[in-house]
Design a protein around this motif. Structure first.
Motif, PDB file in Angstrom:
ATOM      1  N   LYS A 147      16.612  -0.862 -15.939  1.00  0.00           N
ATOM      2  CA  LYS A 147      16.009   0.466 -15.818  1.00  0.00           C
ATOM      3  C   LYS A 147      16.721   1.447 -16.734  1.00  0.00           C
ATOM      4  N   ALA A 204      11.032  10.865 -15.075  1.00  0.00           N
ATOM      5  CA  ALA A 204      11.888  11.682 -14.211  1.00  0.00           C
ATOM      6  C   ALA A 204      13.301  11.748 -14.803  1.00  0.00           C
ATOM      7  N   VAL A 226      16.442   9.587  -5.852  1.00  0.00           N
ATOM      8  CA  VAL A 226      15.972   8.199  -5.781  1.00  0.00           C
ATOM      9  C   VAL A 226      17.105   7.337  -6.328  1.00  0.00           C
ATOM     10  N   LYS A 233      18.247   3.601  -7.683  1.00  0.00           N
ATOM     11  CA  LYS A 233      17.638   2.371  -8.217  1.00  0.00           C
ATOM     12  C   LYS A 233      18.696   1.439  -8.781  1.00  0.00           C
ATOM     13  N   VAL A 269      13.866   5.764  -2.062  1.00  0.00           N
ATOM     14  CA  VAL A 269      13.535   7.188  -2.234  1.00  0.00           C
ATOM     15  C   VAL A 269      14.114   7.898  -1.010  1.00  0.00           C
ATOM     16  N   GLU A 305      17.923   9.173  -9.740  1.00  0.00           N
ATOM     17  CA  GLU A 305      16.775   9.785 -10.390  1.00  0.00           C
ATOM     18  C   GLU A 305      16.283  10.964  -9.574  1.00  0.00           C
ATOM     19  N   GLU A 329       0.208   7.841  -7.528  1.00  0.00           N
ATOM     20  CA  GLU A 329       0.690   6.807  -8.452  1.00  0.00           C
ATOM     21  C   GLU A 329      -0.478   5.996  -8.988  1.00  0.00           C
ATOM     22  N   ASN A 358       8.631  -1.687   1.474  1.00  0.00           N
ATOM     23  CA  ASN A 358       7.983  -2.003   0.202  1.00  0.00           C
ATOM     24  C   ASN A 358       7.753  -3.500   0.091  1.00  0.00           C
ATOM     25  N   MET A 370       3.444   8.353 -12.221  1.00  0.00           N
ATOM     26  CA  MET A 370       3.204   9.312 -11.162  1.00  0.00           C
ATOM     27  C   MET A 370       2.550  10.527 -11.829  1.00  0.00           C
ATOM     28  N   ILE A 422       7.353   6.039 -13.911  1.00  0.00           N
ATOM     29  CA  ILE A 422       8.400   5.730 -12.934  1.00  0.00           C
ATOM     30  C   ILE A 422       8.963   4.329 -13.135  1.00  0.00           C
ATOM     31  N   GLU A 423       8.194   3.461 -13.766  1.00  0.00           N
ATOM     32  CA  GLU A 423       8.755   2.148 -14.100  1.00  0.00           C
ATOM     33  C   GLU A 423       7.915   1.492 -15.177  1.00  0.00           C
TER      34      GLU A 423
HETATM   35  P1  AMP Z   1       9.771   1.192  -8.769  1.00  0.00           P
HETATM   36  O1  AMP Z   1      10.247  -0.140  -8.295  1.00  0.00           O
HETATM   37  O2  AMP Z   1      10.611   1.834  -9.806  1.00  0.00           O
HETATM   38  O3  AMP Z   1       8.297   1.186  -9.095  1.00  0.00           O
HETATM   39  O4  AMP Z   1       9.828   2.140  -7.473  1.00  0.00           O
HETATM   40  C1  AMP Z   1       9.194   1.791  -6.272  1.00  0.00           C
HETATM   41  C2  AMP Z   1       8.512   2.990  -5.699  1.00  0.00           C
HETATM   42  O5  AMP Z   1       9.471   4.034  -5.486  1.00  0.00           O
HETATM   43  C3  AMP Z   1       7.463   3.620  -6.614  1.00  0.00           C
HETATM   44  O6  AMP Z   1       6.220   3.015  -6.503  1.00  0.00           O
HETATM   45  C4  AMP Z   1       7.445   5.050  -6.132  1.00  0.00           C
HETATM   46  O7  AMP Z   1       6.629   5.175  -4.984  1.00  0.00           O
HETATM   47  C5  AMP Z   1       8.875   5.295  -5.710  1.00  0.00           C
HETATM   48  N1  AMP Z   1       9.612   5.998  -6.768  1.00  0.00           N
HETATM   49  C6  AMP Z   1      10.237   5.464  -7.843  1.00  0.00           C
HETATM   50  N2  AMP Z   1      10.800   6.412  -8.605  1.00  0.00           N
HETATM   51  C7  AMP Z   1      10.519   7.598  -8.003  1.00  0.00           C
HETATM   52  C8  AMP Z   1      10.831   8.959  -8.306  1.00  0.00           C
HETATM   53  N3  AMP Z   1      11.566   9.298  -9.355  1.00  0.00           N
HETATM   54  N4  AMP Z   1      10.389   9.907  -7.444  1.00  0.00           N
HETATM   55  C9  AMP Z   1       9.668   9.585  -6.347  1.00  0.00           C
HETATM   56  N5  AMP Z   1       9.345   8.326  -6.018  1.00  0.00           N
HETATM   57  C10 AMP Z   1       9.760   7.335  -6.820  1.00  0.00           C
END
Ligand code: AMP
Ligand code: GLY
Length: 437
Positions: free
Chosen positions: A116, A131, A154, A156, A168, A197, A204, A236, A285, A294-295
């Motif tokens: 990431k 972000a 957040v 990660k 989150v 983050e 999304e 999740n 997002m 976001i990814e």
């Molecule tokens: P990711 O594995 O990075 O996709 O993150 C999993 C979930 O976390 C995403 O689908 C979003 O719902 C949430 N998420 C990730 N980054 C953010 C962020 N910066 N702000 C809010 N929610 C986030």
């Protein structure tokens, strides 16, 4: 070769190998089988349902050495690598060294998903909206950042954590806990570095591009449903359902996202001397200050892929082949139908923590041109019965002229499928349905 023999340039793959064992790989196999030039599709290792699709068969080499030998023996024209792990481990590099034509990024390109921090740097270097973030390599450093910012964040894990490395946080205390957990070794080497983050808000949506290293083709946007339970509650998961095309993004906005996100990403990769051949998947997002990434993933989403494949024309095989050869210009135009596609995942008891295995699956519904049952966590037992072997067992996918019709058919079909402990969300597509089941 004698001097008057010409090199044969192939525009159509005849024999394809797909690497992977999920619903995503089966949906790709199913989509490719519709191409008239395709003779045979091998899936390594595939699952209990693979051989039920036309022209498809599982193969079982034990390791990479054996797969290279099989690819030559089976005269494979094109290899498609489905999941992120083999891509991040450099399987595409080694296959190309063996002279194979591969759709799937090299190890360096797969960093887009596998780190990431790497992906964030690429975004910042290329002005791709995302972000704000802070990369930390110790708990102390992370807690210092938190103290300075004094707001929930957040958290990660940097590396691949099978969708479980993101928290989150709602409060500062929860953020502290998540930092401690991320550095506790829970995510193995994926947690050596931890990204903090800013929390952003908005709906999304995911967008996908098929890349040949220089050019790209954009697919319809899709909507995933990551949480286990209805109302987007619970833990999740890999994804409990999806639909496409997601109406949140119209054609004009998709063009804008291509311009501000997908093309700069591909250009950024090229600047790093990475010829990125494969899927760029951007999870977005849509915030009040514009879309933000976001990814990134370096492959098709699962289950988004299952919803997308039935919308795409049979040229897909030629387009993936052209990408793999680094020359999208020689591909035919990729066409899409005007249907709405709905995908609902049937999961096994205990998913995602501890999925039950070995339960017999009864499927009393026939697939047809608007209904597909893609297998994922299934296998054949010693009596050739199809039994569960993983968390996400089947993806039931259907198409209709609107989302109500598509989801009605998917849920109706789910009533004709059964295994012990089977569960699924009844509200997949709530954003686009006018009626519930
Ligand atoms: P990711 O594995 O990075 O996709 O993150 C999993 C979930 O976390 C995403 O689908 C979003 O719902 C949430 N998420 C990730 N980054 C953010 C962020 N910066 N702000 C809010 N929610 C986030
Ligand atoms: N469904 C989300 C993913 O494939 O990462």
């Amino acid at each position: 070769m004698t001097t008057n023999q010409k090199t044969v340039v192939k525009n159509e793959p005849k024999r394809v190998l797909i690497v992977g064992s999920g619903g995503r790989e089966n949906s790709i196999a199913w989509a490719l089988s519709k191409n008239q030039f395709i003779e045979q599709i091998f899936v390594w290792p595939g699952n209990g349902g693979t051989s039920t699709y036309e022209k498809c068969i599982c193969i079982e080499p034990k390791n990479e050495e054996e797969i290279f030998i099989d690819c030559k023996r089976l005269q494979i024209d094109l290899v498609i690598i489905g999941p992120e792990d083999p891509l991040a481990n450099g399987l595409a590099n080694r296959m190309r060294e063996e002279g194979l034509t591969v759709f799937g990024p090299c190890q360096e390109g797969a960093q887009l998903e596998a780190s990431k921090d790497w992906a964030k740097s690429l975004m910042v270097e290329n002005n791709i909206p995302t972000a704000e973030y802070w990369t930390t390599s110790s708990e102390k450093e992370a807690l210092e950042v938190l103290e300075r910012l004094n707001k929930p964040l957040v958290i990660k894990a940097d590396g691949l954590a099978a969708g479980k490395g993101v928290t989150v946080c709602k409060t500062i205390d929860q953020t502290k806990e998540a930092i401690k957990e991320a550095f506790s070794g829970k995510f193995g080497s994926a947690g050596n570095r931890v990204i903090l983050e800013e929390i952003i808000e908005g709906p999304e949506v995911s967008i996908f591009a098929l890349c040949d290293g220089e050019r790209l083709i954009v697919l319809p946007p899709a909507q995933d449903h990551k949480r286990l339970l209805e109302g987007d509650n619970g833990p999740n998961t890999g994804g409990m359902g999806a639909y496409a095309p997601a109406p949140l993004i119209d054609q004009k906005e998709l063009q804008n996202l291509t311009k501000i996100i997908l093309l700069p990403t591909l250009k950024g990769l090229r600047k790093k001397k990475i010829k990125y051949i494969g899927v760029i998947y951007a999870g977005l997002m849509l915030t009040s200050s514009g879309p933000k990434v976001i990814e990134f993933n370096c492959r098709f989403g699962d289950p988004e892929c299952q919803a997308l494949m039935p919308l795409i024309g049979s040229e897909l095989a030629s387009v993936l082949f052209a990408c793999a050869q680094g020359d999208l210009e020689k591909a035919p135009k990729l066409t899409f139908n005007n249907l709405c596609s709905a995908c609902v995942v049937a999961a096994s008891e205990g998913y995602p923590e501890a999925p039950r295995k070995g339960d017999q699956i009864k499927i009393s519904v026939d697939s047809n041109s608007s209904l597909q049952v893609f297998h994922a966590g299934t296998t054949l037992d010693e009596y050739e019965n199809i039994v569960t072997s993983g968390g996400r067992v089947l993806s039931v996918v259907s198409q209709g002229e609107n989302f109500d019709k598509a989801f009605d058919l998917a849920y109706e079909s789910l009533r004709k499928i059964n295994f012990k402990g089977m569960h699924f969300r009844r509200d997949i597509g709530y954003q686009v349905r006018n009626r519930s089941i």
